[in-house]
Design a protein around this motif. Sequence first.
Motif, short mmCIF file in Angstrom:
data_model
loop_
_atom_site.label_atom_id
_atom_site.label_comp_id
_atom_site.label_asym_id
_atom_site.label_seq_id
_atom_site.Cartn_x
_atom_site.Cartn_y
_atom_site.Cartn_z
N SER A 31 -55.50 13.84 -1.64
CA SER A 31 -54.82 13.83 -2.93
C SER A 31 -53.60 14.73 -2.89
CB SER A 31 -55.77 14.28 -4.04
OG SER A 31 -55.08 14.42 -5.27
N LEU A 32 -52.46 14.20 -3.29
CA LEU A 32 -51.22 14.98 -3.27
C LEU A 32 -51.32 16.21 -4.16
CD1 LEU A 32 -48.30 14.78 -2.09
CD2 LEU A 32 -47.64 13.78 -4.27
N SER A 33 -52.06 16.11 -5.27
CA SER A 33 -52.15 17.23 -6.21
C SER A 33 -52.94 18.40 -5.64
CB SER A 33 -52.77 16.76 -7.53
OG SER A 33 -54.08 16.27 -7.31
N SER A 34 -53.68 18.20 -4.53
CA SER A 34 -54.44 19.29 -3.92
C SER A 34 -53.56 20.21 -3.08
CB SER A 34 -55.56 18.73 -3.04
OG SER A 34 -56.45 17.92 -3.77
N TRP A 35 -52.37 19.74 -2.72
CA TRP A 35 -51.51 20.48 -1.80
C TRP A 35 -50.49 21.34 -2.56
CZ3 TRP A 35 -50.98 19.61 3.72
CH2 TRP A 35 -51.96 18.76 4.24
N SER A 36 -50.14 22.45 -1.93
CA SER A 36 -49.07 23.29 -2.47
C SER A 36 -47.74 22.72 -1.97
CB SER A 36 -49.23 24.74 -2.00
OG SER A 36 -49.25 24.80 -0.57
N LEU A 37 -47.27 21.69 -2.68
CA LEU A 37 -46.08 20.96 -2.25
C LEU A 37 -44.98 21.09 -3.28
CD1 LEU A 37 -47.74 17.61 -1.18
CD2 LEU A 37 -47.01 19.44 0.33
N GLY A 38 -43.76 20.88 -2.81
CA GLY A 38 -42.64 20.71 -3.73
C GLY A 38 -42.02 22.00 -4.22
N ALA A 39 -40.79 21.88 -4.67
CA ALA A 39 -40.05 23.01 -5.19
C ALA A 39 -40.50 23.32 -6.61
CB ALA A 39 -38.56 22.72 -5.18
N GLU A 40 -40.49 24.59 -6.97
CA GLU A 40 -40.79 25.01 -8.33
C GLU A 40 -39.48 25.45 -8.98
OE1 GLU A 40 -43.89 27.85 -8.49
OE2 GLU A 40 -45.32 26.63 -7.37
N LEU A 41 -39.00 24.66 -9.93
CA LEU A 41 -37.73 24.93 -10.58
C LEU A 41 -37.95 25.10 -12.07
CD1 LEU A 41 -35.53 22.25 -8.78
CD2 LEU A 41 -35.78 24.66 -8.19
N PRO A 42 -37.21 26.01 -12.71
CA PRO A 42 -37.37 26.20 -14.15
C PRO A 42 -36.74 25.06 -14.95
CG PRO A 42 -35.62 27.60 -13.31
CD PRO A 42 -36.25 26.94 -12.12
N VAL A 43 -37.15 24.92 -16.21
CA VAL A 43 -36.60 23.91 -17.09
C VAL A 43 -35.25 24.37 -17.61
CG1 VAL A 43 -36.92 22.68 -19.28
CG2 VAL A 43 -38.88 23.11 -17.78
N GLY A 44 -34.27 23.46 -17.57
CA GLY A 44 -32.98 23.73 -18.16
C GLY A 44 -31.98 24.45 -17.29
N GLU A 45 -32.35 24.81 -16.08
CA GLU A 45 -31.43 25.53 -15.20
C GLU A 45 -31.11 24.67 -13.98
OE1 GLU A 45 -32.56 29.50 -14.24
OE2 GLU A 45 -33.46 29.86 -16.21
N PRO A 46 -29.93 24.08 -13.91
CA PRO A 46 -29.58 23.25 -12.75
C PRO A 46 -29.50 24.08 -11.48
CG PRO A 46 -27.67 23.61 -14.14
CD PRO A 46 -28.82 24.18 -14.89
N MET A 47 -29.94 23.48 -10.39
CA MET A 47 -29.92 24.15 -9.09
C MET A 47 -29.22 23.26 -8.08
SD MET A 47 -30.75 26.67 -7.03
CE MET A 47 -32.02 27.64 -7.85
N ALA A 48 -28.22 23.80 -7.40
CA ALA A 48 -27.54 23.05 -6.35
C ALA A 48 -28.49 22.90 -5.16
CB ALA A 48 -26.27 23.76 -5.93
N ILE A 49 -28.59 21.69 -4.64
CA ILE A 49 -29.48 21.43 -3.51
C ILE A 49 -29.16 22.34 -2.34
CG2 ILE A 49 -30.24 19.68 -1.86
CD1 ILE A 49 -31.18 19.09 -4.68
N ALA A 50 -27.88 22.54 -2.06
CA ALA A 50 -27.47 23.35 -0.90
C ALA A 50 -27.86 24.81 -1.05
CB ALA A 50 -25.97 23.23 -0.70
N ASP A 51 -28.14 25.28 -2.28
CA ASP A 51 -28.48 26.69 -2.51
C ASP A 51 -29.97 26.93 -2.55
OD1 ASP A 51 -25.79 27.25 -2.65
OD2 ASP A 51 -25.71 27.10 -4.85
N MET A 52 -30.79 25.89 -2.40
CA MET A 52 -32.23 26.05 -2.50
C MET A 52 -32.80 26.72 -1.25
SD MET A 52 -33.68 22.53 -4.15
CE MET A 52 -33.31 22.05 -5.83
N ASP A 53 -33.55 27.81 -1.46
CA ASP A 53 -34.24 28.43 -0.34
C ASP A 53 -35.42 27.60 0.14
OD1 ASP A 53 -32.50 30.62 -0.39
OD2 ASP A 53 -33.75 31.71 -1.84
#
Length: 342
Positions: A185-207
């Motif tokens: 199950s995908l929901s069992s894994w610690s996957l994906g970026a955690e981003l706040p609501v309302g704050e755009p993030m440039a892909i190139a700046d993502m750690d």
Amino acid sequence: MNAQAPTPTSKFLHLFTTHPPYVYQEGCVYAGRELEISAENDFIQATCALERVAALLMRLREIGVYDNSAIAIISDHGNYLLESRRASSPSRASLIGSANPTFAFKPVQSEGPIEVRQNEVHIGDFGATLCDGLQVCSVPQGVSALSPSGARTRVFYDYRWENDFWSADSIETLKKYEINGPIGSLSSWSLGAELPVGEPMAIADMDNAGDFLISGWGGLEGWGVWSIAESAYLAFTSPPGAGAVRVRARGFVADGIPRRTVSVSYRGQELASIPFSLTDSKVEFDIPLPDDRENVVELEFRITDPVSPKFLGLSEDTRNLGIGLEAISFLPENKPTSAQIP
């Protein structure tokens, strides 16, 4: 090997025949060359290895020590480079396959048919299982496969072997995952970026862009990242209060391909269709998040006929490009989104 020692003895056998490269044909005949990575060749190679294991077990019975022996058959990882049938996520099927290892254990003086349990076990549970089965030791790590494990957090490290690792002090590309629940199950894994609501993030700046850009994407560039396959996947933890994802993107269009449409879907359900053209090669669009989504949301960007700049005579770049992601943000629930994209 022999069974003549006057005291209890442990033996550890490491079978290299279970590893790539695949070199066996039907009947365990050595092919004399490296064969392609496929489910068929994986099955043949694994069958050859297990036949040798079965021969060893039969020999233990013949010399009268099988019943009085505890036997474990384990692997450090699962189907390397092959997709798991347990996966709920098509882009994660290979990863889940790698994290789904063989684990079988026969306690001393055990009888009856083989019992199949649903415990989420792995190689780190071997010590706890052995001590539990023999009742002669204890270990500080792991969970015994002989007892219900209940809720637990399992750690899995993913990597792809390179020859330079032989002389390396560490593996920089090692990725750590935590699994809480069924491995498929995908929901069992610690996957994906955690981003706040309302704050755009440039892909190139993502750690943590490596967690966010699951598959089908090229390397990060100064402005963002291009898709390089017919399907490209994003995965992110859905933040509380989010109702939609806003994406700023560009389409790979040129004189030889003046128009392009990219569809975005979740579990096969299309959520948006984005047109690009020579006059509108950069757009900003919203993707509504489904109400029945899991904690981890995986979006598929499907590109029709991606093509390389080299094929169009634009550059020497041989990657088949489609959509380029520049920035992403989450919109609050009940907030009006941008105009519906036809």
